[in-house]
Scaffold this motif. Structure first.
Motif, short mmCIF file in Angstrom:
data_model
loop_
_atom_site.label_atom_id
_atom_site.label_comp_id
_atom_site.label_asym_id
_atom_site.label_seq_id
_atom_site.Cartn_x
_atom_site.Cartn_y
_atom_site.Cartn_z
N ALA A 92 -25.67 -26.31 49.97
CA ALA A 92 -27.13 -26.26 50.10
C ALA A 92 -27.83 -25.95 48.78
CB ALA A 92 -27.52 -25.20 51.14
N SER A 93 -27.10 -25.38 47.82
CA SER A 93 -27.76 -24.87 46.62
C SER A 93 -28.11 -25.99 45.62
CB SER A 93 -26.88 -23.84 45.92
OG SER A 93 -27.40 -23.58 44.63
N PRO A 94 -29.39 -26.13 45.27
CA PRO A 94 -29.75 -27.15 44.28
C PRO A 94 -29.26 -26.79 42.89
CG PRO A 94 -31.66 -25.77 44.80
CD PRO A 94 -30.55 -25.35 45.73
N PHE A 95 -29.07 -25.49 42.63
CA PHE A 95 -28.57 -25.05 41.32
C PHE A 95 -27.10 -25.46 41.18
CE2 PHE A 95 -31.87 -21.98 42.58
CZ PHE A 95 -32.74 -22.11 41.52
N VAL A 96 -26.35 -25.27 42.25
CA VAL A 96 -24.95 -25.72 42.26
C VAL A 96 -24.90 -27.24 42.13
CG1 VAL A 96 -22.87 -25.93 43.67
CG2 VAL A 96 -24.11 -23.75 43.60
N ARG A 97 -25.80 -27.91 42.82
CA ARG A 97 -25.78 -29.37 42.80
C ARG A 97 -25.93 -29.90 41.37
NH1 ARG A 97 -29.71 -33.56 46.22
NH2 ARG A 97 -28.28 -35.34 46.12
N LYS A 98 -26.79 -29.26 40.56
CA LYS A 98 -26.93 -29.68 39.16
C LYS A 98 -25.56 -29.73 38.48
CE LYS A 98 -29.77 -27.37 36.54
NZ LYS A 98 -30.32 -26.09 36.01
N VAL A 99 -24.77 -28.68 38.71
CA VAL A 99 -23.47 -28.58 38.03
C VAL A 99 -22.52 -29.67 38.53
CG1 VAL A 99 -21.46 -27.10 37.66
CG2 VAL A 99 -23.76 -26.09 37.72
N VAL A 100 -22.52 -29.89 39.86
CA VAL A 100 -21.57 -30.87 40.40
C VAL A 100 -21.98 -32.29 40.00
CG1 VAL A 100 -20.44 -31.71 42.50
CG2 VAL A 100 -21.00 -29.28 42.28
N VAL A 101 -23.29 -32.56 39.95
CA VAL A 101 -23.73 -33.87 39.47
C VAL A 101 -23.30 -34.06 38.02
CG1 VAL A 101 -25.77 -35.27 38.87
CG2 VAL A 101 -25.66 -34.10 41.10
N LEU A 102 -23.47 -33.03 37.21
CA LEU A 102 -23.04 -33.14 35.80
C LEU A 102 -21.53 -33.40 35.72
CD1 LEU A 102 -23.99 -31.09 32.72
CD2 LEU A 102 -21.59 -31.24 33.36
N LEU A 103 -20.76 -32.70 36.54
CA LEU A 103 -19.30 -32.91 36.52
C LEU A 103 -18.97 -34.37 36.82
CD1 LEU A 103 -18.04 -29.71 38.38
CD2 LEU A 103 -17.61 -30.28 35.99
N GLY A 138 -17.44 -37.20 34.20
CA GLY A 138 -16.02 -37.46 34.48
C GLY A 138 -15.13 -36.22 34.41
N GLN A 139 -15.66 -35.06 34.83
CA GLN A 139 -14.87 -33.82 34.72
C GLN A 139 -14.53 -33.20 36.08
OE1 GLN A 139 -15.95 -31.17 31.20
NE2 GLN A 139 -17.95 -31.98 31.74
N GLU A 140 -14.68 -33.98 37.15
CA GLU A 140 -14.50 -33.39 38.47
C GLU A 140 -13.18 -32.67 38.65
OE1 GLU A 140 -15.86 -37.23 40.23
OE2 GLU A 140 -15.95 -35.91 41.98
#
Ligand code: 99T
Length: 201
Positions: free
Chosen positions: A8-19, A23-25
């Motif tokens: 639910a967290s948009p702050f977390v989402r920023k990080v996962v989108v960047l990953l 290409g760092q998933e």
């Protein structure tokens, strides 16, 4: 590395989108947590005394927070793709801070509702937070469309995550009304694979 995380967290989402965009998933294991100021629950207080997510624990055990620090770190690790060189960098960072401010106000509205009994909620305070969001949407529409339409950067990712959170938690406020260019931009941005894979739940 371990990323303390909630969908639910948009702050977390920023990080996962960047990953995903860099290409760092596979470099990061997601650790689901839940909690808030009233009940920290499983929030990573040992790694981040503020008890907030995202928090990134690195291989050596040291932790990074908040989302802006983590995003900058992970982008640097990938060779610096979503934070451009100055002077455009100053615009990118300001746009990211602007989007994070929308998230801050929207998350405070959410906490006012879920952590307080109905008779104790402040309508004036809720409207004050919405006024911040509303003014900021006006400024994005009036001044930032050119930057939003430029090369992908972390400012755009943050705006995308902020608008996605408004749809998720505050759909009744209809942020698209009066912001047609931003609405069109978001429709295209939300179709990116990294955004589709990280929709809040
Ligand atoms: O405030 C708390 O105790 C727990 N809240 C959080 O950890 C929220 C989750 S969004 N994260 C932040 O506030 C991080 C802000 C920081 N400046 C950053 O990382 O950029 C949860 C939203 C929801 O559940 O609807």
């Amino acid at each position: 590395m371990r990323l303390f995380h909630a969908l639910a967290s948009p702050f977390v989402r920023k990080v996962v989108v960047l990953l995903k965009e860099t290409g760092q998933e596979t470099a990061v294991t997601l650790v689901p947590v839940a909690g808030n100021a009233v009940d920290p629950g499983t929030m990573p207080v040992a790694q981040n005394p503020l008890g907030k997510i995202p928090t990134l624990e690195r291989e050596d055990g040291t932790a990074l927070y908040d989302s802006r620090v983590i995003c900058r770190y992970l982008d640097d690790r990938a060779g610096g793709r979503l934070y451009p060189a100055a002077p455009r960098l100053w615009e990118t960072l300001t746009l990211e801070a602007t989007a994070d401010g929308i998230m801050d106000a929207a998350v405070l509205m959410r906490y006012e509702v879920i952590t307080r009994d109905e008779d104790k909620r402040s309508a004036a305070w809720l409207e004050g937070q919405w006024a911040k969001i509303s003014r900021t949407l006006d400024v994005l529409e009036a001044r930032w469309m050119s930057h939003l339409s430029g090369p992908l950067d972390m400012g755009q990712v943050a705006v995308g995550c902020a608008l996605g959170y408004l749809d998720f938690r505050l759909a009744d406020r209809d942020w698209r009304a009066g912001h047609p260019q931003l609405a069109d931009w978001y429709a295209a941005f939300a179709a990116r694979d990294s955004m589709k894979a990280t929709a809040p739940a």
